[in-house]
Design a protein around this motif. Structure first.
Motif, PDB file in Angstrom:
ATOM      1  N   GLU A 170       0.831  -1.206   0.000  1.00 28.80           N
ATOM      2  CA  GLU A 170       0.000   0.000   0.000  1.00 28.80           C
ATOM      3  C   GLU A 170       0.864   1.254   0.000  1.00 28.80           C
ATOM      4  O   GLU A 170       0.552   2.242  -0.676  1.00 28.80           O
ATOM      5  N   GLU A 171       1.958   1.226   0.738  1.00 28.09           N
ATOM      6  CA  GLU A 171       2.880   2.365   0.744  1.00 28.09           C
ATOM      7  C   GLU A 171       3.496   2.564  -0.637  1.00 28.09           C
ATOM      8  O   GLU A 171       3.637   3.701  -1.103  1.00 28.09           O
ATOM      9  N   LYS A 172       3.856   1.459  -1.289  1.00 30.62           N
ATOM     10  CA  LYS A 172       4.415   1.557  -2.640  1.00 30.62           C
ATOM     11  C   LYS A 172       3.386   2.129  -3.607  1.00 30.62           C
ATOM     12  O   LYS A 172       3.719   2.943  -4.480  1.00 30.62           O
ATOM     13  N   LEU A 173       2.131   1.710  -3.456  1.00 34.07           N
ATOM     14  CA  LEU A 173       1.089   2.239  -4.329  1.00 34.07           C
ATOM     15  C   LEU A 173       0.883   3.727  -4.098  1.00 34.07           C
ATOM     16  O   LEU A 173       0.693   4.496  -5.054  1.00 34.07           O
ATOM     17  N   ASP A 174       0.938   4.157  -2.852  1.00 35.49           N
ATOM     18  CA  ASP A 174       0.832   5.593  -2.548  1.00 35.49           C
ATOM     19  C   ASP A 174       1.962   6.369  -3.219  1.00 35.49           C
ATOM     20  O   ASP A 174       1.743   7.480  -3.737  1.00 35.49           O
ATOM     21  N   ASP A 175       3.171   5.809  -3.204  1.00 36.55           N
ATOM     22  CA  ASP A 175       4.306   6.467  -3.854  1.00 36.55           C
ATOM     23  C   ASP A 175       4.086   6.568  -5.367  1.00 36.55           C
ATOM     24  O   ASP A 175       4.407   7.589  -5.987  1.00 36.55           O
ATOM     25  N   ILE A 176       3.542   5.509  -5.963  1.00 32.85           N
ATOM     26  CA  ILE A 176       3.267   5.522  -7.401  1.00 32.85           C
ATOM     27  C   ILE A 176       2.231   6.588  -7.736  1.00 32.85           C
ATOM     28  O   ILE A 176       2.374   7.327  -8.725  1.00 32.85           O
ATOM     29  N   ILE A 177       1.205   6.687  -6.904  1.00 31.26           N
ATOM     30  CA  ILE A 177       0.171   7.708  -7.131  1.00 31.26           C
ATOM     31  C   ILE A 177       0.770   9.109  -7.067  1.00 31.26           C
ATOM     32  O   ILE A 177       0.436   9.985  -7.877  1.00 31.26           O
ATOM     33  N   GLU A 178       1.665   9.340  -6.118  1.00 26.67           N
ATOM     34  CA  GLU A 178       2.301  10.653  -6.003  1.00 26.67           C
ATOM     35  C   GLU A 178       3.126  10.974  -7.244  1.00 26.67           C
ATOM     36  O   GLU A 178       3.133  12.115  -7.722  1.00 26.67           O
ATOM     37  N   MET A 179       3.813   9.976  -7.789  1.00 23.94           N
ATOM     38  CA  MET A 179       4.591  10.200  -9.019  1.00 23.94           C
ATOM     39  C   MET A 179       3.680  10.485 -10.201  1.00 23.94           C
ATOM     40  O   MET A 179       3.993  11.327 -11.055  1.00 23.94           O
ATOM     41  N   LEU A 180       2.553   9.792 -10.268  1.00 23.86           N
ATOM     42  CA  LEU A 180       1.590  10.054 -11.342  1.00 23.86           C
ATOM     43  C   LEU A 180       1.070  11.483 -11.254  1.00 23.86           C
ATOM     44  O   LEU A 180       0.905  12.164 -12.278  1.00 23.86           O
ATOM     45  N   LYS A 181       0.836  11.950 -10.037  1.00 19.96           N
ATOM     46  CA  LYS A 181       0.334  13.309  -9.858  1.00 19.96           C
ATOM     47  C   LYS A 181       1.402  14.359 -10.128  1.00 19.96           C
ATOM     48  O   LYS A 181       1.164  15.345 -10.843  1.00 19.96           O
TER      49      LYS A 181
END
Length: 217
Positions: free
Chosen positions: A176-187
């Motif tokens: 879940e933490e990795k997914l949050d990081d991916i979302i931040e990069m997408l944004k």
């Protein structure tokens, strides 16, 4: 022949006709209407020839009998000469009945996949089984975007991609933490404003399978 026997035979005949009709309709639902498939191919090729200067050739027909796409049931699949990145779909607009294509959606899906692949490789390595990305296939028509001037997907507030990442393992604590990081990069890096992203798992467990992680961008 007694009246009861006649009635029974009539009921059996009607029943067989109904069963045969249902079986035929189910067959069409799975296999599709061959005449309509042929027609959509012809109409799509004519549309492509009239719309684009480059060579784009219809190679197959997609029959969406599983209702994956809201935009169509039948779509012609076409290849762009010299473009190995993606193929496009050509189909009839449900509202206007006119032929349209998915080149804007395919362009954005390819852009997003190209951005994500190295990020996913760093985060998860070779356990990434599939990355499935989809925009509304008629998004170019909805946003009135010319195929000759397709902008980057960043900042497109009215375009909402759906992203599904499938991993060949069970869920781990830091996913879940990795997914949050991916979302931040997408944004931050791609300027992606909205969308949905999910991680699913192929963990081969008979019981207590890993639950997917679903988040909004």
């Amino acid at each position: 022949m007694e009246t009861k026997q006649k009635v029974l035979i009539s009921v059996i005949v009607v029943g067989l006709i109904v069963i045969g009709y249902i079986a035929y309709m189910n067959y069409l639902g799975i296999k599709g209407d061959p005449e309509y498939k042929e027609q959509i191919q012809e109409d799509a090729q004519e549309y492509l020839n009239e719309t684009y200067d480059e060579t784009i050739t219809v190679v197959d027909v997609l029959h969406d009998n599983m209702d994956i796409y809201q935009e169509f049931t039948y779509a012609a699949i076409a290849e762009i000469e010299g473009n190995d990145d993606f193929r496009i779909l050509v189909f009839r607009d449900r509202e206007t009945g006119e032929m349209i294509d998915s080149i804007v959606a395919e362009t954005w899906e390819h852009e997003l996949e190209t951005f994500l692949n190295p990020i996913l490789d760093d985060a998860f390595g070779d356990i990434v089984n599939e990355v499935w990305i989809v925009y509304q296939k008629d998004i170019g028509e909805r946003l009135n975007i010319s195929p000759d001037n397709i902008p980057s997907l960043g900042g497109q507030d009215d375009a909402h991609p759906v992203i599904r990442i499938t991993l060949d393992r069970a869920k781990e604590d830091d996913d879940e933490e990795k997914l949050d990081d991916i979302i931040e990069m997408l944004k931050n890096d791609l300027n992606l404003s909205r969308g949905n992203i999910t991680i699913t798992y192929n963990d081969n467990a008979l019981l207590f399978k890993s639950k997917s992680i679903m988040k909004e961008i």
